[in-house]
Design an enzyme around this catalytic site. Structure first.
Site, PDB file in Angstrom:
ATOM      1  N   HIS C 102       0.873  -1.173   0.000  1.00 32.25           N
ATOM      2  CA  HIS C 102       0.000   0.000   0.000  1.00 32.25           C
ATOM      3  C   HIS C 102       0.911   1.226   0.000  1.00 32.25           C
ATOM      4  CE1 HIS C 102      -2.368  -2.945   2.470  1.00 32.25           C
ATOM      5  NE2 HIS C 102      -3.355  -2.520   1.723  1.00 32.25           N
ATOM      6  N   GLU C 269      -9.072 -13.992  -1.717  1.00 36.29           N
ATOM      7  CA  GLU C 269      -8.337 -14.298  -0.481  1.00 36.29           C
ATOM      8  C   GLU C 269      -9.043 -15.417   0.250  1.00 36.29           C
ATOM      9  OE1 GLU C 269      -6.973 -11.075   2.054  1.00 36.29           O
ATOM     10  OE2 GLU C 269      -7.354 -12.293   3.825  1.00 36.29           O
ATOM     11  N   HIS C 272     -10.992 -14.421   3.393  1.00 40.60           N
ATOM     12  CA  HIS C 272     -12.218 -13.703   3.041  1.00 40.60           C
ATOM     13  C   HIS C 272     -13.280 -14.677   2.532  1.00 40.60           C
ATOM     14  CE1 HIS C 272      -9.756  -9.742   2.321  1.00 40.60           C
ATOM     15  NE2 HIS C 272      -9.668 -10.191   3.546  1.00 40.60           N
ATOM     16  N   ASP C 297      -4.729 -14.159  -2.715  1.00 38.75           N
ATOM     17  CA  ASP C 297      -4.133 -13.761  -1.451  1.00 38.75           C
ATOM     18  C   ASP C 297      -4.051 -15.011  -0.603  1.00 38.75           C
ATOM     19  OD1 ASP C 297      -3.534 -11.126  -1.908  1.00 38.75           O
ATOM     20  OD2 ASP C 297      -4.853 -10.329  -0.368  1.00 38.75           O
ATOM     21  N   ASP C 308     -11.059 -11.904  10.464  1.00 41.99           N
ATOM     22  CA  ASP C 308      -9.945 -12.155   9.553  1.00 41.99           C
ATOM     23  C   ASP C 308      -8.671 -12.417  10.352  1.00 41.99           C
ATOM     24  OD1 ASP C 308      -9.082 -12.142   6.932  1.00 41.99           O
ATOM     25  OD2 ASP C 308      -8.811  -9.980   6.820  1.00 41.99           O
ATOM     26  N   ASP C 340      -0.842 -12.579   1.998  1.00 42.51           N
ATOM     27  CA  ASP C 340      -1.566 -11.620   2.829  1.00 42.51           C
ATOM     28  C   ASP C 340      -1.809 -12.284   4.185  1.00 42.51           C
ATOM     29  OD1 ASP C 340      -2.836  -9.428   3.723  1.00 42.51           O
ATOM     30  OD2 ASP C 340      -4.439  -9.424   2.267  1.00 42.51           O
TER      31      ASP C 340
END
Lengths: 437, 437, 437, 437
Positions: C102, C269, C272, C297, C308, C340
């Site tokens: 990021h 992901e 997720h 991910d 998460d 991730d």
């Protein structure tokens, strides 16, 4: 009905991991010795009569899908006896020595308690005869106190006193026949002992009734000389919104509260464990640490569904965890591993019954082999031992013996200054665990 | 900092249901008598210092969003004292007589235990002074054993013995200051007393340490003459994967196992209840039936999220259920209703702090009014009484007194024949419940 | 700061399954060819800068636990540059060629957009230099639109138009620097693009704004000649109660509704996926069947927690499923596998960073090996092919080509009579799957 | 069977909120006008034939508990006709003008498709006759493609092509009879259109088949001149592990992908909404924003159970949310509110059928009254309008019209500097919402 029930199915044998034969064991080798005990004695595998012989494949939205060739469409005593013979052939072909049953699975409900009992006696007599000359016997028996509409408000916790009496009569008989067949345990699963809403429920009174019921069961067990273990099987919910034996800790609290803690153990089911928000390993350890690990209902759920799917466990990691608890417990006897697991609704071949059990047994066997490997390799237990090593100090000992009061501890804390807190090494523990498989 | 903390906010008063004023009570009328007790005595509402004065609006993916005008950006003792004055102004404007705190919320952590204790003493001295001439005092105090990295493996259940000692020293001090301020209870929430994975955890040893810790706390409480109730606050998980005080039944089992059942009660939090798979009402009833209902953390979760949202409860039906349990318990004193609830991250006006508490208090007040109405109207309790009426018979009495063994019950069952099982009338119960609101 | 960041850590090499060395690969052998492709090309593993270099170990109840030796406690540009050098040393020792970031992870937020951009440029310049002479480049970049309080109501879906503009400016810049560094994808994770309650939300207007934002992103991408794939990363909730990109199907519906389906792919992901009630395999297949599988991910959640956890995946069965989808997709390039995933809060050794990545990479590598083995062995695909074989008939063809209307089908149904419905062989499929591992 | 089916039950009338009569409406006043429409036209309440007349009280662990006096224990055509007469008497006493049915609920399955169709025709003829002279007609009809074992692998998505044909024939007929009776909608609930495991499933092929099936249904509808709306009813799972119509967004994506978006609407069920991780209000709004809100299956689940409990909704807050969506949608016609809700297993009195429907209707009516009150009072909509007011600016307009590219937005962001982000006022919104009830 003449001849074999499973004509195309051979005696299931151990062929080792490289076989392509679905009707053979890859990892379960009954007579192989592991940690000083034969594999079969580690597991004491048991077939659940209700799933394997009475499972219809029906679900809340669907009618029966199974049509086993030996079924004639009736719920008669003669059909019950034929089914019992199928059960024994199944056990023998699979090489399994234990079976589990509900009273009403193996014999049809009659028009009265007396008639039901007679039906049961007739089937039990055949089972007794079929057991002769074999090592086969019940791992446990139980009474079915949930299917019949009379139990819609519960058995021991029914709002109707007459239903309580009926339930007692049914458990009395089921305990007698379990004893007669040489059963080693007796199970209480309270599928209806709970509530749908607290708005119409007197929970305190119901729990007291449940305790009275268990007390009477303990007394009767002793009276008839039945030495088997009494087991409570926790489940959080389904069919009720809330079942009183929610999980291992809840059942333990109940047993302690009513002074029954020394008279019962727990039958832990993996699918029930995950429905209650725990891992199966957690529930086994909770039972073990409370001195209550008595039996395992070997199955698994689906991590994404909120109901009891009762699948055969095929996850090797999970099986390894389970066997770690069993090894720590020094084995599970006089309990065992009951396959409280059913074919999927869509699995309709007779051979699927064998494949499912073989797959479940092989997974558990692989779990045992892995657990032993991890144990013998030692790096995981070493990691844990090192993690708690500060407790092996003088202060640790004082605390564990109850000799360190708050003033003394404060004094030590001031002496120590800011404590050093090392890494918990979870990723290393996971690496060791997975690599050992 | 000079003058008022909440200059635009009036004293919050009762204006009745028809008011449009968000800064007024619609249902909570502190001095109004209900069932022989003033509303304020039914509730004993308490403001949670940590949420209301230390809540930043931060979440796992976001930085702080709150910038209260009285904050100067430091974590100094002088800031802590200013904040404490804000707390008392807030309590007075709201008309609330209790507050709850963690040691580290109200005073900054120092570089050593000694310095931390000194900081705490300085702030406590101010609080003591601010309490003077008012009825305000702590509902309970507690020690914050979860924020600091030293507690990452737990406090009483840490793998490091020095952390255990540190935790003991911190609890000792927190108990002393709670006592000094006239606090009526002392709470243990074991946010880190649990595990992330069983692979690296010796659960049995950790549970034993927790018991030793509680024993030492009981001894110290008696030594210093603190008569407040010791409360355990169950929560299933978060931050740990598994917290040892999972739910009311789990905590009760622990207390019974280690002989601590008479020394503790429970602080039931509604959001923790739902995270553990129960309704709040169920947890309250479980606590009550085990003689353990001590305090309520009044909040609610979001039915679709799997973490602790700590919202102010605004569901009148839920509040009615909660108050039904409290009435059955004969009230909650010396416990009370602590607003363990926080503004949403996106609520950033000072007035939002008031609106949230008013809304929460009004909801509970409405719940009390409804519960009383349902009780006095009588049709719901009549439905329940009728439902269990068969237990008021001779046989019911015999069973409840433990005088009915299996043989007697079987005899009765045979006499009765098939029991009649009436409707449970759940829909009628729901209709009565909803219509009374 | 001088010298190595990871002085005790060797270059991580493949040593095969029997090694006891935690700092070696057991199954991941970068250059080994599998199904005509090198292992490193199947995976295109990437390190997530935010977790590995900015992860603090903090959680909603706890402060930071990590103190990496190279950190100086500041959030300065010079610290950012030092951290970037650590990143490259980490990548090289691990043998990984991709990284993800990021904007605000790699460079500090400034007092203005201009200052933030300058900070970013300075760090990017260093990254560009460090990339030289290596194969290392970003798998993807993204803008952090969730940490700063300005984004508390969302970025593209904020109730404030000025925040929308700010978010656009930030994405513009992040896309530019990703392009400049040779990044191959650009990701949108809308952590705040959702709602906390519908009571205060205009969902229709917010969704329209989100579409406008994506349209502008597509236009800008084309304008600057960035050929990387735009990826949406679905997540159901957390931090919001509801995130607009709930799961793969929801994101696909959004893209179709607004005519964006050809401009985006999905970054799936695993954690997720399970939070949204699906298996990871399901989400991958849903993305694939919609032509949207763009990146993975690689992580996992905890089956018993509702948030998460972003753990490194160590479940070999799950990894095998994931790789089955990737093989069906013909690989994942220009996407890859981004870790991730973060160290547990309690894992605080520098070596834990390596152990975690090695364990994650080895698990995926084992998954690839198993998936290929199952594929080559052929009995699972044979089972599926046989299951659908009736569709390879004339009628099946007619239906699949849209040539069979209801009248024709009714005629055929009458001709057929009651259809034969064979077993789905789920237990056999599970046996084959597990035995191949 | 002679005379009345419900001899003790009067015509249900509106008596207002203060009545104590459980067999009266407190809030539902059919002819009362609200916002320019009669209450009955807002709701278009419908009785679900399957739950009310075919519900047995059975569950996965229990046999039937209901023994309605008019049932003779057979599944004959004559019994089906008697049951249909009971249905019409029930509708009339309740004052409801719509009913919903599956083909196989109202008429028995025959030994062949032809025989089943004949049975259906015979019952339909009676229904047609009973409708005469009344306003009663079907809200919708549907085909039962889940109970019979032939559908165990799905109907339109079965692995067997002959089952697909059979399903088509069944839908063809069900659509014809719905049309014949003047039904206004036709529903597809794909209870078996999904999978139990991806290991044995070709999801891509199954989804294609489902699309072909829907295309044929659209064509046939047009061919026979049936103008009713085709409705898809999303549900995440149960009985399958994964149902293809998971939730509103998933169904919308499917319809868009296959070009069917203009031919279908959605039937949103509240219990399905919560099982998929959403609120009912969210699913209604998602459907509405996609132009797909067609019908509502009015029921509710239990927030703590993971399966479809299909309870009558009695939560007034939830009902208020639902009605807010319906008002925004300008009503729900030609759809309506179907009570896809069943008596609890333990509710066995005939009057319970009435009480449950009255309670459900009253709750919805109360929801409508509250929603209107909130709307007319205006403070909640005012709060929302104010929250988004920055979007009513010039820049807001430019963005919404797609005229603001990233460069322009960056320029504006630099001009604006740090945006001001006001409070979202969630607690105030909740206070307004709750106070209005």
């Amino acid at each position: 009905w003449k001849g074999d029930f499973f004509p195309g199915i051979p005696q299931i044998k151990y062929e080792g991991p490289s076989t392509k034969n679905p009707l053979a064991y890859r990892w379960y080798n009954a007579e192989e010795e592991i940690l000083g005990k034969k594999m079969k004695d580690w597991f004491r595998f048991s077939v659940a009569f209700w799933h394997t012989f009475r499972g219809t494949g029906g679900d809340p939205f669907g009618a029966a899908t199974k049509y086993w060739p030996w079924e004639d469409g009736t719920n008669s005593v003669s059909m019950a006896k034929r089914r019992m013979r199928a059960n024994f052939e199944f056990l023998k072909k699979l090489g399994v020595d234990w079976w589990c049953f509900h009273d009403r699975d193996i014999a049809p409900d009659g028009n009265s308690l007396e008639e039901s009992n007679n039906n049961l006696d007739e089937v039990i007599e055949l089972a007794k005869e079929l057991q002769k000359g074999s090592k086969i016997k019940p791992l446990w028996g139980t009474a079915q106190l949930f299917l019949h509409p009379r139990y819609m408000h519960g058995g021991a916790t029914s709002s109707e006193v007459a239903v309580y009496a009926y339930a007692a009569a049914q458990v009395k008989k089921a305990m007698e026949v379990t004893h007669y067949l040489g059963g080693e345990n007796y199970v209480f699963w309270g599928g209806r002992e709970g509530y749908q809403t607290l708005l119409n429920t007197d929970m305190g009174r119901e729990l007291d009734h449940l305790a009275r019921f268990f007390e009477a069961a303990v007394a009767y067990k002793k009276k008839i000389g039945f030495n088997g273990t009494l087991l409570i099987e926790p489940k959080p919910q389904e069919p009720t919104k809330h079942q009183y034996d929610w999980d291992a800790a809840t059942a333990a609290n109940f047993l302690r509260k009513y002074g029954l803690i020394d008279e019962f153990k727990l039958n832990i089911e993996c699918n029930h464990a995950t429905l209650s928000g725990h891992t199966c390993h957690h529930e086994l350890e909770t039972a073990r640490l409370n001195g209550l690990l008595g039996n395992i209902d070997a199955n698994t759920g689906d991590a994404q569904t909120g109901w009891d799917t009762d699948q055969f466990l095929t996850d090797v990691g999970e099986a390894t965890m389970v066997m770690t608890s069993v090894i720590r417990n020094g084995g599970i006897a006089p309990g065992g591993f009951n396959f409280d697991a059913k074919l999927r609704r869509e699995s309709t071949d007779v051979e699927d019954l064998f494949i499912a059990h073989i797959s479940g047994m092989d997974t558990m066997a692989r779990g045992l082999r892995n657990a032993v490997k991890i144990l013998e390799e030692g790096s995981l237990s070493g990691l844990v031992q090192k993690r708690y090593s500060s407790w092996d100090s003088e202060l640790g000992k004082q605390i564990e013996e109850g000799k360190a009061d708050f003033e003394y501890l404060e004094k030590k804390a001031k002496e120590f200054g800011e404590p050093k807190v090392p890494s918990a090494k979870q990723e290393l523990a996971e690496m060791i665990f997975q690599s050992s498989m």
